[in-house]
Design a protein around this motif. Sequence first.
Motif, PDB file in Angstrom:
ATOM      1  N   LYS A 305     -51.779 -46.700  16.281  1.00  0.00           N
ATOM      2  CA  LYS A 305     -53.090 -47.037  15.723  1.00  0.00           C
ATOM      3  C   LYS A 305     -53.237 -46.454  14.322  1.00  0.00           C
ATOM      4  N   VAL A 306     -53.515 -47.335  13.357  1.00  0.00           N
ATOM      5  CA  VAL A 306     -53.692 -46.912  11.966  1.00  0.00           C
ATOM      6  C   VAL A 306     -55.146 -46.547  11.723  1.00  0.00           C
ATOM      7  N   GLN A 307     -55.364 -45.399  11.110  1.00  0.00           N
ATOM      8  CA  GLN A 307     -56.724 -44.958  10.802  1.00  0.00           C
ATOM      9  C   GLN A 307     -57.098 -45.408   9.392  1.00  0.00           C
ATOM     10  N   PHE A 308     -57.790 -46.552   9.317  1.00  0.00           N
ATOM     11  CA  PHE A 308     -58.196 -47.076   8.011  1.00  0.00           C
ATOM     12  C   PHE A 308     -59.433 -46.371   7.480  1.00  0.00           C
ATOM     13  N   LEU A 309     -60.360 -46.038   8.359  1.00  0.00           N
ATOM     14  CA  LEU A 309     -61.589 -45.366   7.942  1.00  0.00           C
ATOM     15  C   LEU A 309     -61.357 -43.861   7.941  1.00  0.00           C
ATOM     16  N   ARG A 310     -61.314 -43.294   6.760  1.00  0.00           N
ATOM     17  CA  ARG A 310     -61.152 -41.860   6.597  1.00  0.00           C
ATOM     18  C   ARG A 310     -61.887 -41.450   5.327  1.00  0.00           C
ATOM     19  N   PHE A 311     -61.963 -40.154   5.085  1.00  0.00           N
ATOM     20  CA  PHE A 311     -62.792 -39.656   3.987  1.00  0.00           C
ATOM     21  C   PHE A 311     -62.412 -40.281   2.652  1.00  0.00           C
ATOM     22  N   LYS A 312     -61.112 -40.376   2.390  1.00  0.00           N
ATOM     23  CA  LYS A 312     -60.661 -40.874   1.090  1.00  0.00           C
ATOM     24  C   LYS A 312     -61.024 -42.347   0.893  1.00  0.00           C
ATOM     25  N   THR A 313     -60.761 -43.178   1.895  1.00  0.00           N
ATOM     26  CA  THR A 313     -61.048 -44.610   1.742  1.00  0.00           C
ATOM     27  C   THR A 313     -62.555 -44.879   1.707  1.00  0.00           C
ATOM     28  N   ILE A 314     -63.305 -44.140   2.511  1.00  0.00           N
ATOM     29  CA  ILE A 314     -64.766 -44.297   2.479  1.00  0.00           C
ATOM     30  C   ILE A 314     -65.306 -43.893   1.113  1.00  0.00           C
ATOM     31  N   GLY A 315     -64.742 -42.820   0.547  1.00  0.00           N
ATOM     32  CA  GLY A 315     -65.166 -42.385  -0.784  1.00  0.00           C
ATOM     33  C   GLY A 315     -64.922 -43.448  -1.837  1.00  0.00           C
ATOM     34  N   TYR A 316     -63.748 -44.089  -1.774  1.00  0.00           N
ATOM     35  CA  TYR A 316     -63.455 -45.156  -2.725  1.00  0.00           C
ATOM     36  C   TYR A 316     -64.428 -46.323  -2.565  1.00  0.00           C
ATOM     37  N   VAL A 317     -64.740 -46.680  -1.333  1.00  0.00           N
ATOM     38  CA  VAL A 317     -65.681 -47.788  -1.088  1.00  0.00           C
ATOM     39  C   VAL A 317     -67.051 -47.450  -1.657  1.00  0.00           C
ATOM     40  N   VAL A 318     -67.483 -46.214  -1.475  1.00  0.00           N
ATOM     41  CA  VAL A 318     -68.794 -45.790  -2.005  1.00  0.00           C
ATOM     42  C   VAL A 318     -68.792 -45.881  -3.530  1.00  0.00           C
ATOM     43  N   ILE A 319     -67.711 -45.408  -4.164  1.00  0.00           N
ATOM     44  CA  ILE A 319     -67.628 -45.469  -5.630  1.00  0.00           C
ATOM     45  C   ILE A 319     -67.623 -46.920  -6.108  1.00  0.00           C
ATOM     46  N   LEU A 320     -66.838 -47.774  -5.449  1.00  0.00           N
ATOM     47  CA  LEU A 320     -66.774 -49.186  -5.831  1.00  0.00           C
ATOM     48  C   LEU A 320     -68.142 -49.847  -5.693  1.00  0.00           C
ATOM     49  N   ALA A 321     -68.830 -49.559  -4.588  1.00  0.00           N
ATOM     50  CA  ALA A 321     -70.156 -50.155  -4.370  1.00  0.00           C
ATOM     51  C   ALA A 321     -71.144 -49.678  -5.430  1.00  0.00           C
ATOM     52  N   PHE A 322     -71.101 -48.382  -5.762  1.00  0.00           N
ATOM     53  CA  PHE A 322     -72.023 -47.833  -6.763  1.00  0.00           C
ATOM     54  C   PHE A 322     -71.776 -48.454  -8.135  1.00  0.00           C
ATOM     55  N   VAL A 323     -70.504 -48.519  -8.544  1.00  0.00           N
ATOM     56  CA  VAL A 323     -70.174 -49.086  -9.858  1.00  0.00           C
ATOM     57  C   VAL A 323     -70.534 -50.566  -9.903  1.00  0.00           C
ATOM     58  N   LEU A 324     -70.299 -51.297  -8.808  1.00  0.00           N
ATOM     59  CA  LEU A 324     -70.643 -52.718  -8.763  1.00  0.00           C
ATOM     60  C   LEU A 324     -72.148 -52.920  -8.883  1.00  0.00           C
ATOM     61  N   ILE A 325     -72.915 -52.093  -8.191  1.00  0.00           N
ATOM     62  CA  ILE A 325     -74.383 -52.191  -8.285  1.00  0.00           C
ATOM     63  C   ILE A 325     -74.840 -51.888  -9.714  1.00  0.00           C
ATOM     64  N   MET A 326     -74.242 -50.870 -10.327  1.00  0.00           N
ATOM     65  CA  MET A 326     -74.581 -50.531 -11.704  1.00  0.00           C
ATOM     66  C   MET A 326     -74.221 -51.677 -12.649  1.00  0.00           C
ATOM     67  N   LEU A 327     -73.069 -52.298 -12.419  1.00  0.00           N
ATOM     68  CA  LEU A 327     -72.647 -53.421 -13.259  1.00  0.00           C
ATOM     69  C   LEU A 327     -73.634 -54.580 -13.139  1.00  0.00           C
TER      70      LEU A 327
END
Length: 457
Positions: A305-327
């Motif tokens: 079982k691959v753990q896709f949801l982890r601190f690092k990937t969630i952090g990247y998603v949050v940053i991407l969402a924030f920058v996209l909203i700002m854009l």
Amino acid sequence: MQSPTHYRIKRYIVYGIATLFLLLFPFIQINGNQLFLLSFDHKQLHLLGTIFDIQEFYLMPFLLILMFVGIFFMTTLAGRIWCGWACPQTIFRIIYRDFLQTKVFGLRKRISNKQEKMDLSTFGAKIKAVCAFLIISVLCLVAAASLMFFFTPPSDFFAYMSDPLNHPILLGFWLGFGLFFILDITFIQENFCVYMCPYCRVQSVLYDNDTVMVLYDYKRGGAVYDAKGMKFDVAPKKQDPNNECTNCNACVRVCPTHIDIRKGMQLECINCLECADACADVMGKLGRPSLVMWKSPASLDNNGKVQFLRFKTIGYVVILAFVLIMLLFVSTTKETMLLDIARDAELYEVRANLAVDNSYTMVFNNTDSQPHEMYFEILDVQGGDIAKSLRILRPQEPFMVRAKEKVKKVVTLRTNEPLNEGRYDIIIRAFAVDDKERVFVERKTNFVFPNHSKLKD
């Protein structure tokens, strides 16, 4: 049991989708504007059908952040997946080596052996090799043109190339990129992925034990290399009869970057999974699953079982969402027209009747899709009261500015009142006469009044 062509078929489908996307994307328009275009010729950025002038290039940092953080996220999640599944270099190598040289002209015996050299022992084979080279050269020039479409709209590109001698810079860039692509695909080959691509060096610092990558299951197959990377003299089967690796080297022969995946994770691996398909083909005949898998190292000890949801990937998603909203937020604040104000070298002029004139050069840019009559008015900065003493000496009438065009005007402001010496901050509010509430822009400048002794002189 995994099909021997499981990954190859999926990879070819992704190749087709990626190729169509890159070729058709520059031709897609919204309201006559490109989805994305960075035009150095017109000094414009087209984004999702909206045109941003050079003064509005503050959007570029957001786009660059999205691109780099997106690459980091993708690499952390699935390793060098871009390289093996969507990179144009990989796609063109498949077209040239596997399709043209192997399937069409038969210069190579099989696509399962990437280490085998072309057979050019006969004159006919040399002719076929030249034909394959000419075909891929044409495709590389098409790819170079498609790249140029992101900086020059297709309509402009074809118009300019109909008269290439008068557009040497564009011609030079197109042929330069085209020649580099030809050199890369036909001569540099996968050495570009191994030695030249910066992504190869960046990926290692982004990996962790949960990153999905190509792995050899040494627990089932047996160790081929020791901890220092040195190859054992004894084959896995001879080490232990229960080891499943037959040492057929199918995974080695098929690798486009010429590595042995059984050595472990290596920078040269582009996650194309050719080795997984090759091993699946061999092990399938023995009734066993492939020894080469697309898993994370941690999943081997976690029931696969691959753990896709982890601190690092969630952090990247949050940053991407924030920058996209700002854009999106910043792009909605786009001004409906633009105004550049430049002061003349001579700050003021004193007339015979003691009137004081200030001159400016103003560029009115109509970014709307409709033509408008433009004019402007003088407003006070908060707390100021200079505007009521100023009047517009020229131009005295509104003027037409066509859609997407600029008009330069010499503007003169005059005052007949004896003001105190100094610079007075004012606001120039330019607007469309026929749509004053929607199409307008405000810019701050100043009005200079001289010393009273100069007025007497």
